[in-house]
Design a protein around this motif. Structure first.
Motif, mmCIF file in Angstrom:
data_model
loop_
_atom_site.group_PDB
_atom_site.id
_atom_site.type_symbol
_atom_site.label_atom_id
_atom_site.label_comp_id
_atom_site.label_asym_id
_atom_site.label_seq_id
_atom_site.Cartn_x
_atom_site.Cartn_y
_atom_site.Cartn_z
ATOM 1 N N ASP A 131 1.002 -1.178 -0.049
ATOM 2 C CA ASP A 131 -0.084 -0.081 0.048
ATOM 3 C C ASP A 131 0.749 1.342 -0.009
ATOM 4 O O ASP A 131 0.602 2.126 -0.734
ATOM 5 N N TYR A 132 1.882 1.097 0.814
ATOM 6 C CA TYR A 132 2.774 2.409 0.940
ATOM 7 C C TYR A 132 4.353 2.048 1.035
ATOM 8 O O TYR A 132 4.611 0.849 1.627
ATOM 9 N N VAL A 133 5.254 2.913 0.701
ATOM 10 C CA VAL A 133 6.732 2.640 0.899
ATOM 11 C C VAL A 133 7.042 3.896 1.773
ATOM 12 O O VAL A 133 6.816 5.130 1.364
ATOM 13 N N VAL A 134 7.587 3.456 2.870
ATOM 14 C CA VAL A 134 8.117 4.745 3.747
ATOM 15 C C VAL A 134 9.603 4.673 3.690
ATOM 16 O O VAL A 134 10.142 3.577 3.983
ATOM 17 N N MET A 135 10.255 5.769 3.333
ATOM 18 C CA MET A 135 11.705 6.000 3.453
ATOM 19 C C MET A 135 12.173 6.650 4.927
ATOM 20 O O MET A 135 11.456 7.980 5.001
ATOM 21 N N PRO A 162 0.524 11.115 -8.715
ATOM 22 C CA PRO A 162 1.922 10.671 -8.026
ATOM 23 C C PRO A 162 2.505 11.892 -7.264
ATOM 24 O O PRO A 162 2.532 13.076 -7.424
ATOM 25 N N ALA A 163 2.885 11.323 -5.730
ATOM 26 C CA ALA A 163 3.069 12.451 -4.840
ATOM 27 C C ALA A 163 4.006 11.722 -4.041
ATOM 28 O O ALA A 163 4.025 10.654 -3.628
ATOM 29 N N ARG A 164 4.823 12.577 -3.073
ATOM 30 C CA ARG A 164 5.710 12.215 -2.296
ATOM 31 C C ARG A 164 5.263 13.146 -1.096
ATOM 32 O O ARG A 164 5.023 14.331 -0.860
ATOM 33 N N TYR A 165 4.845 12.499 0.258
ATOM 34 C CA TYR A 165 4.478 13.103 1.501
ATOM 35 C C TYR A 165 5.772 12.994 2.542
ATOM 36 O O TYR A 165 6.283 11.834 2.603
ATOM 37 N N SER A 184 12.262 17.135 4.149
ATOM 38 C CA SER A 184 11.793 16.153 2.984
ATOM 39 C C SER A 184 12.493 15.169 2.491
ATOM 40 O O SER A 184 12.038 14.195 1.800
ATOM 41 N N ASP A 185 13.982 15.303 2.710
ATOM 42 C CA ASP A 185 14.909 13.841 2.546
ATOM 43 C C ASP A 185 15.176 13.013 3.537
ATOM 44 O O ASP A 185 15.778 12.104 3.539
ATOM 45 N N ILE A 186 14.323 13.138 4.667
ATOM 46 C CA ILE A 186 14.638 12.466 5.951
ATOM 47 C C ILE A 186 13.729 11.307 6.121
ATOM 48 O O ILE A 186 14.046 10.425 6.530
ATOM 49 N N ILE A 187 12.245 11.913 6.210
ATOM 50 C CA ILE A 187 11.131 11.044 6.094
ATOM 51 C C ILE A 187 10.227 11.328 5.381
ATOM 52 O O ILE A 187 9.696 12.370 5.284
ATOM 53 N N PHE A 188 9.866 10.302 4.261
ATOM 54 C CA PHE A 188 8.889 10.668 3.208
ATOM 55 C C PHE A 188 8.340 9.219 2.927
ATOM 56 O O PHE A 188 8.859 7.996 3.160
ATOM 57 N N PHE A 189 7.315 9.279 2.354
ATOM 58 C CA PHE A 189 6.619 8.148 1.944
ATOM 59 C C PHE A 189 5.392 8.230 0.804
ATOM 60 O O PHE A 189 5.171 9.349 0.313
ATOM 61 N N GLY A 190 5.131 7.210 0.174
ATOM 62 C CA GLY A 190 4.103 7.339 -1.067
ATOM 63 C C GLY A 190 3.819 6.002 -1.460
ATOM 64 O O GLY A 190 4.198 5.079 -0.962
ATOM 65 N N ARG A 191 2.901 5.876 -2.604
ATOM 66 C CA ARG A 191 2.594 4.852 -3.311
ATOM 67 C C ARG A 191 3.926 4.320 -3.943
ATOM 68 O O ARG A 191 4.736 5.012 -4.350
ATOM 69 N N PRO A 192 3.990 2.845 -4.020
ATOM 70 C CA PRO A 192 5.123 2.085 -4.602
ATOM 71 C C PRO A 192 5.728 2.867 -5.958
ATOM 72 O O PRO A 192 6.784 3.270 -6.133
ATOM 73 N N ARG A 193 4.667 3.130 -6.861
ATOM 74 C CA ARG A 193 4.932 3.687 -8.088
ATOM 75 C C ARG A 193 5.596 5.132 -8.056
ATOM 76 O O ARG A 193 6.468 5.639 -8.626
ATOM 77 N N ALA A 194 5.101 5.965 -7.068
ATOM 78 C CA ALA A 194 5.594 7.270 -6.760
ATOM 79 C C ALA A 194 6.963 7.142 -6.257
ATOM 80 O O ALA A 194 7.892 7.971 -6.730
ATOM 81 N N ILE A 195 7.146 6.422 -5.165
ATOM 82 C CA ILE A 195 8.536 6.228 -4.757
ATOM 83 C C ILE A 195 9.319 5.949 -5.771
ATOM 84 O O ILE A 195 10.695 6.266 -5.883
ATOM 85 N N GLY A 229 6.324 16.242 -12.568
ATOM 86 C CA GLY A 229 4.791 15.731 -12.207
ATOM 87 C C GLY A 229 4.791 15.099 -11.045
ATOM 88 O O GLY A 229 3.450 14.506 -10.921
ATOM 89 N N ILE A 230 5.674 15.280 -9.743
ATOM 90 C CA ILE A 230 5.374 14.564 -8.864
ATOM 91 C C ILE A 230 5.260 15.685 -7.699
ATOM 92 O O ILE A 230 5.931 16.637 -7.614
ATOM 93 N N SER A 231 3.873 15.770 -7.200
ATOM 94 C CA SER A 231 3.635 16.683 -6.162
ATOM 95 C C SER A 231 4.258 16.338 -4.755
ATOM 96 O O SER A 231 4.405 15.295 -4.620
ATOM 97 N N ASN A 232 4.585 17.352 -4.073
ATOM 98 C CA ASN A 232 5.166 17.315 -2.751
ATOM 99 C C ASN A 232 4.104 17.767 -1.876
ATOM 100 O O ASN A 232 3.581 19.016 -1.673
ATOM 101 N N PHE A 233 3.736 16.894 -0.645
ATOM 102 C CA PHE A 233 2.956 17.519 0.587
ATOM 103 C C PHE A 233 3.728 17.187 1.751
ATOM 104 O O PHE A 233 4.432 16.216 2.036
ATOM 105 N N PHE A 234 3.614 18.257 2.499
ATOM 106 C CA PHE A 234 4.100 18.217 3.931
ATOM 107 C C PHE A 234 3.242 17.683 4.951
ATOM 108 O O PHE A 234 1.909 18.195 5.095
ATOM 109 N N LEU A 235 3.401 16.625 5.816
ATOM 110 C CA LEU A 235 2.740 16.175 6.799
ATOM 111 C C LEU A 235 2.900 17.039 8.127
ATOM 112 O O LEU A 235 3.701 17.633 8.528
#
Length: 303
Positions: A131-135, A162-165, A184-195, A229-235
């Protein structure tokens, strides 16, 4: 939910952070965990702060500990080969006073890509749908549950986006209040295709083209993804309140926060225990009609 958790980068203080990740993330979901890391515990390239400590090698015992704690599906440990061709890129958010190693940033992005490849291979071999990939980095301590359910509905209703959270970073500077990008490069997640798209796009970033216009690396990544085309959202998952970077103990740095002084031709300030968030005692006086002396315990009222 079926979640892939992907650790990347140097291990640093993983032993002080691992239990918090298990508690606040891994135990909440059906997680498969993957890791790419380096044979040294910390970086040798220059970043926004200078690493002056002796850098230790990762032991086999530590690798076995990682496998046991995280129940790793796969791990790669590589040696960083630092070459002489190492450009330093100035960060324009502080007028270029700080320069970061482009090679160091490429190492980080490479680590993200390699751990992503571990998950892709495992996913294909075992016919798994995540469902999700968490980096996440190994030196991150989670202080609050990482609750994917809170965003799942919003993400699910727009599957084609396609988004990175990203986790949210707080600026501690009184003169630089803009926040967000710095995590934004320390903790992020998204759908597998987006990541998959994120790590491939960022690995193609050419830092040499941004010697004069890079505000900071995170901002550069943000706009490279936007262009693709990858959207970025902050949690609403905020540094300090919900998570923190655990730095290695540095006796010299601790000492400078215990006793600090500032002196000019007409001014002297003595600070003790300046890392306290409030002022315990403050005494201010003037000698000879012009020389000012300030003595304070805790955070000074005016910096």
């Amino acid at each position: 939910m079926k979640v892939a958790v992907q650790f990347f980068g140097h291990l640093r203080t993983f032993d002080k952070c691992a239990n918090s990740v298990v508690r606040h993330l891994l135990s909440r979901y059906d997680c498969d965990v993957f890791m790419h890391t380096w044979s040294k515990a910390d970086h040798a390239t220059k970043t926004w702060y200078q690493n002056k400590r002796q850098i230790r090698s990762i032991t086999e015992k530590e690798i076995e500990t990682l496998k046991k704690i995280y129940h790793l599906k796969s791990i790669i440990v590589e040696e960083q080969k630092i070459t002489e061709d190492n450009d330093f890129v100035a960060c324009q958010h502080n007028q270029g006073k700080i320069k970061v190693s482009s090679q160091g940033m490429k190492f980080m992005l490479y680590s993200q890509k390699k751990v992503n490849e571990l998950r892709q291979k495992y996913q294909k071999e075992h016919q798994i749908k995540y469902d999700y990939v968490v980096m996440i980095r190994p030196d991150i301590r989670l202080k609050k549950d990482f609750i994917l359910e809170d965003v799942d509905r919003e993400i699910t209703v727009r599957q084609d986006l396609p988004a990175r959270y990203c986790a949210y970073g707080i600026s501690r500077s009184k003169s630089f209040p803009i926040v967000g990008d710095c995590a934004s490069d320390i903790i992020f997640f998204g759908r597998p295709r987006a990541i998959d798209k994120v790590v491939n796009i960022l690995n193609d970033v050419d830092f040499r083209k941004h010697q004069q216009d890079m505000w900071c690396p995170e901002e550069l990544f943000y706009f490279e993804l936007e262009k693709a085309g990858i959207s970025n959202f902050f949690l609403n998952y905020i540094q300090g309140r919900d998570w923190e970077i655990v730095r290695p103990f540095n006796a010299v740095k601790i000492g400078t926060h215990l006793i600090r002084f500032k002196i000019r031709k007409d001014f002297l300030r003595l600070r003790f225990i300046s890392f306290l968030p409030y002022t315990v005692l403050s005494i201010y006086t003037v000698l000879f009609g012009f020389f000012r002396i300030e003595f304070c315990i805790g955070k000074p009222e005016k910096d």
